[in-house]
Structure formats: structure tokens, C-alpha cells
Design an enzyme around this catalytic site. Structure first.
Site, PDB file in Angstrom:
ATOM      1  N   CYS A 199       0.867  -1.169   0.000  1.00 35.27           N
ATOM      2  CA  CYS A 199       0.000   0.000   0.000  1.00 35.27           C
ATOM      3  C   CYS A 199       0.902   1.215   0.000  1.00 35.27           C
ATOM      4  CB  CYS A 199      -0.903   0.010   1.224  1.00 35.27           C
ATOM      5  SG  CYS A 199      -2.259   1.204   1.076  1.00 35.27           S
ATOM      6  N   CYS A 215      -0.116   4.304   1.670  1.00 30.31           N
ATOM      7  CA  CYS A 215      -0.482   5.319   2.669  1.00 30.31           C
ATOM      8  C   CYS A 215       0.611   5.574   3.705  1.00 30.31           C
ATOM      9  CB  CYS A 215      -1.810   4.975   3.341  1.00 30.31           C
ATOM     10  SG  CYS A 215      -1.782   3.425   4.223  1.00 30.31           S
ATOM     11  N   LYS A 265     -12.253  -4.708   2.569  1.00 27.18           N
ATOM     12  CA  LYS A 265     -11.659  -3.826   3.569  1.00 27.18           C
ATOM     13  C   LYS A 265     -12.567  -2.615   3.721  1.00 27.18           C
ATOM     14  CE  LYS A 265      -7.523  -1.126   4.579  1.00 27.18           C
ATOM     15  NZ  LYS A 265      -6.155  -0.825   4.178  1.00 27.18           N
ATOM     16  N   LYS A 286     -11.705  -7.329   6.684  1.00 31.92           N
ATOM     17  CA  LYS A 286     -11.073  -6.422   7.641  1.00 31.92           C
ATOM     18  C   LYS A 286     -11.966  -5.212   7.869  1.00 31.92           C
ATOM     19  CE  LYS A 286      -7.182  -3.367   7.938  1.00 31.92           C
ATOM     20  NZ  LYS A 286      -6.246  -2.602   7.178  1.00 31.92           N
ATOM     21  N   SER A 340      -6.167  -2.832  14.752  1.00 33.05           N
ATOM     22  CA  SER A 340      -5.568  -2.079  15.854  1.00 33.05           C
ATOM     23  C   SER A 340      -6.582  -1.584  16.874  1.00 33.05           C
ATOM     24  CB  SER A 340      -4.769  -0.904  15.292  1.00 33.05           C
ATOM     25  OG  SER A 340      -5.597  -0.064  14.512  1.00 33.05           O
ATOM     26  N   TYR A 373      -2.590  -8.458  16.586  1.00 34.25           N
ATOM     27  CA  TYR A 373      -1.542  -7.921  17.462  1.00 34.25           C
ATOM     28  C   TYR A 373      -1.436  -8.742  18.748  1.00 34.25           C
ATOM     29  CZ  TYR A 373      -2.062  -4.208  14.104  1.00 34.25           C
ATOM     30  OH  TYR A 373      -2.136  -3.519  12.916  1.00 34.25           O
TER      31      TYR A 373
HETATM   32  C1  PBG Z   1      -2.880   0.241   4.850  1.00 29.59           C
HETATM   33  C2  PBG Z   1      -3.412  -0.491   6.012  1.00 29.59           C
HETATM   34  C3  PBG Z   1      -4.179  -0.029   7.099  1.00 29.59           C
HETATM   35  C4  PBG Z   1      -4.320  -1.102   7.969  1.00 29.59           C
HETATM   36  C5  PBG Z   1      -3.681  -2.194   7.389  1.00 29.59           C
HETATM   37  N1  PBG Z   1      -3.152  -1.803   6.170  1.00 29.59           N
HETATM   38  C6  PBG Z   1      -4.646   1.320   7.443  1.00 29.59           C
HETATM   39  C7  PBG Z   1      -5.710   1.999   6.732  1.00 29.59           C
HETATM   40  O1  PBG Z   1      -6.316   1.496   5.790  1.00 29.59           O
HETATM   41  O2  PBG Z   1      -5.916   3.147   7.118  1.00 29.59           O
HETATM   42  C8  PBG Z   1      -5.024  -1.072   9.301  1.00 29.59           C
HETATM   43  C9  PBG Z   1      -4.672  -2.152  10.250  1.00 29.59           C
HETATM   44  C10 PBG Z   1      -5.078  -1.935  11.664  1.00 29.59           C
HETATM   45  O3  PBG Z   1      -5.849  -1.030  12.014  1.00 29.59           O
HETATM   46  O4  PBG Z   1      -4.597  -2.711  12.479  1.00 29.59           O
HETATM   47  N2  PBG Z   1      -3.779   0.673   3.923  1.00 29.59           N
END
Ligand code: PBG
Length: 328
Positions: free
Chosen positions: A120, A122, A195, A248, A274, A313
Site C-alpha cells: 500500500c 499510505c 476492507k 477487515k 488495531s 496484534y
Molecule cells: C494500509 C493499512 C491499514 C491497515 C492495514 N493496512 C490502514 C488503513 O487502511 O488506514 C489497518 C490495520 C489496523 O488497524 O490494524 N492501507
């Protein structure tokens, strides 16, 4: 037939019988540990909203992973924290970027550990969006080229699996083609297929400093209200070549997970994200819940809902608790 002939408790009253008829099993071999890698060699910075989680320099990542492997964890997924960010996220596909360097070091030191690379942008863009942005919108097809390049760089570095999470349409096809062109037809794609645009990613964005500088991700991540659309995303990703698909977050989407499990011919992963971790930690720190019990109950529930593997985690803690014979 019913009571008094039927007495479900007969199979519950002994620990041995309970273990024998247990429908869902949880073991460390299904767990994937997410890790945040820093460009430094030596560094171990605590992430305040994710107690027990750290941003790790490469040396510290190695010692951390050695201990995880000893606990029975077979796979980690890496998220990179580059020294510098720019509008095109070039740190994500630089050959000497933080993740390729970490992959090379890990595969050299711990060849038995499966290394999954999140694909990704970001974490690498100065604006925090998952690809190229113009006029506040994510440019889909231009972004695909960069994601494909990023995946090939990670595979070249030795990644065992690549996991695209940008939610750009066509990302799995673009990555499959780039991997095959680079001679990596044996490297599987774990696609973040369903997602959702979720508030549960808050602590991750603190950990990865990847919160969008403007707007949000609703233009590319899924609407939390949509269930059928998850099946469409999964079907498209499998058609494009996904070897595994992910749902997710996990907890608010058990219905999606169970529908995807029924519909998917490929293994299903769930990301226990998270914010889900942070909630358990926060309540446990106040003494409001019993953390090992609740965490194992959550992981068992995610497995029961349909996940073959879980990104969590709590992977290390769970490995320890399972070793101690703790139960959900
Ligand atoms: C990257 C990504 C994200 C997460 C995993 N890959 C963040 C997002 O989309 O903002 C989140 C994982 C988590 O919250 O543990 N795009």
C-alpha cells in the site's frame, strides 16, 4: 425429542469431553503477527495507543521475530515507516526502502519465518492516501502501476507473500502480472478484498503516521453498511488471481466473514485490527476484563465465523497463553 432425554450439558460437564467435541480450534499456526518497521537499525519505540506494540528498527525486528518464531508464530506481516514521505509514496517501491531491507535481513537470519509484505502507499505518501491523489481523489489506474512495482520490489527482496491493501480496483490483476513478469509466479497474493472504511484503524494510523491529511478513505475503502458488496469484491479478486482473501476489520463483520467463507474457494483471512486490540488492552488495564480470556475468546470467535488465518496484534500473547493451556 427434548428434555429430559436431551441434555446438552452431558458433553459439557468434563473438561476432557469439552475438548473432544470442541467445534473450533485455535492454534498458533493460524496467527500472523503485524509489525511496524523503522528505517533505523536500532530502535524500539512504544506505540501509545497499542500497549505492547512497537515500531522496530531492523536489528530489533530481527530479535523480536526470533522470539516470535520460538513461540511458534510462523508468519509476520510488515508495515514500513519510511524516513521521508512524498506525494508519490516513492519510499514504498524504492529497492533500498525500509521494507525491502527488512525482508532481506529477516530471510537471511530466519529463513523459516514467512514474511508477508503489505502493499500500500499510505505509509509512504505525504498526504496519507493509499495512492496517487489529484483534486482530492485517488487516481485508480495510475496507482496500480505503483502498487505493482512495490509488490515486485518486495518479491525481489524475498517476501513469501504480498498483501495489497490499497483497495484500488484491479490491484490484484496488476500485481499478479508484475510478479509473473519478474519471475515470481510462485509468490501468492493475500488480497485485502473486503476492507471497510473503518474507525477501528485509528491506532494503526498513529503507529504508521498514515492518517489522511485531508478527506478520508471512503472513496476507495468499503462502506461499513455493505454486505453483498463484500462478496463482489471477493469474487473479483479471486478472478484477478488472489490466492487468499481477507475481511477487515473482524469484530463488526462476522456476518461478512461467514458469508465469504461459504462463497470462497480460497483460504480466508481476517484482520483483528488495531482498534479492536486497543479496546481489549484499555479495558484490561482498568481491570474491567480478563485479557487472556477475552482475547482468546475473540480469536476463537473469528475462527468460528470463518477465518482460516488471523492477523492479530495479540499473536504473541495468544501463543504464550495457548502454551500455558489457557482457554477462551
Ligand atoms: C494500509 C493499512 C491499514 C491497515 C492495514 N493496512 C490502514 C488503513 O487502511 O488506514 C489497518 C490495520 C489496523 O488497524 O490494524 N492501507
Amino acid at each position: 425429542m427434548a428434555f429430559p432425554i436431551d441434555r446438552p450439558r452431558r458433553l459439557r460437564d468434563s473438561k476432557l469431553l469439552r475438548a473432544m467435541v470442541r467445534e473450533t480450534r485455535l492454534s498458533v499456526s493460524e496467527l500472523i503477527e503485524p509489525l511496524f518497521v523503522l528505517a533505523a537499525r536500532k530502535a524500539r519505540r512504544a506505540i501509545p495507543s497499542m500497549p505492547g506494540q512497537y515500531q522496530l528498527g531492523i536489528d530489533d525486528l530481527l530479535s523480536h521475530c526470533e522470539a516470535s518464531l520460538e513461540l511458534g508464530i510462523g508468519a509476520v506481516i510488515l508495515f514500513g515507516l519510511p524516513a521521508k514521505k512524498d506525494p508519490l509514496g516513492s519510499g514504498g517501491y524504492a529497492r533500498d526502502g525500509v521494507v525491502p531491507r527488512a525482508i532481506r535481513a529477516l530471510k537471511r537470519a530466519l529463513p523459516d519465518l514467512a514474511v508477508i509484505a503489505d502493499v500500500c502507499l499510505c505509509e509512504y505518501t505525504s498526504h496519507g492516501h493509499c495512492g496517487i491523489v489529484r483534486g482530492g481523489r485517488l487516481l485508480n489506474d495510475e496507482t496500480l502501476k505503483l502498487l505493482a512495482r512495490e509488490a515486485a520490489v518486495y518479491a525481489d527482496a524475498g517476501a513469501d507473500v504480498v498483501a495489497p491493501s490499497a483497495m484500488a480496483d484491479g490491484q490484484v490483476r496488476a500485481i499478479r502480472a508484475a510478479l509473473d513478469r519478474a519471475g515470481h509466479d510462485g509468490i501468492p497474493i493475500l488480497s485485502y478484498a473486503a476492507k471497510y472504511a473503518s474507525g477501528f484503524y485509528g491506532p494503526f494510523r498513529e503507529a504508521a503516521a498514515s492518517a489522511p491529511a485531508f478527506g478520508d478513505r471512503r472513496g476507495y475503502q468499503m462502506d461499513p453498511a455493505n454486505r453483498r458488496e463484500a462478496l463482489r469484491e471477493v469474487a473479483l479478486d479471486i478472478e484477478e488471481g488472489a490466492d487468499m482473501v481477507m475481511v477487515k476489520p473482524a469484530l463488526a463483520y462476522f456476518d461478512v466473514l461467514s458469508a465469504v467463507k461459504r462463497a470462497s474457494p480460497v483460504p480466508v483471512a481476517a484482520y483483528n485490527v488495531s482498534g479492536e486490540y486497543a479496546m481489549v488492552k484499555a479495558a484490561a488495564a482498568r481491570g474491567w476484563i480478563d485479557e487472556p480470556r477475552v482475547a482468546l475468546e475473540i480469536l476463537t470467535g473469528i475462527r468460528g465465523a470463518g477465518a482460516d488465518v488471523i492477523l492479530t496484534y495479540h499473536a504473541r500473547d495468544a501463543a504464550r497463553w495457548l502454551k500455558e493451556g489457557r482457554e477462551a
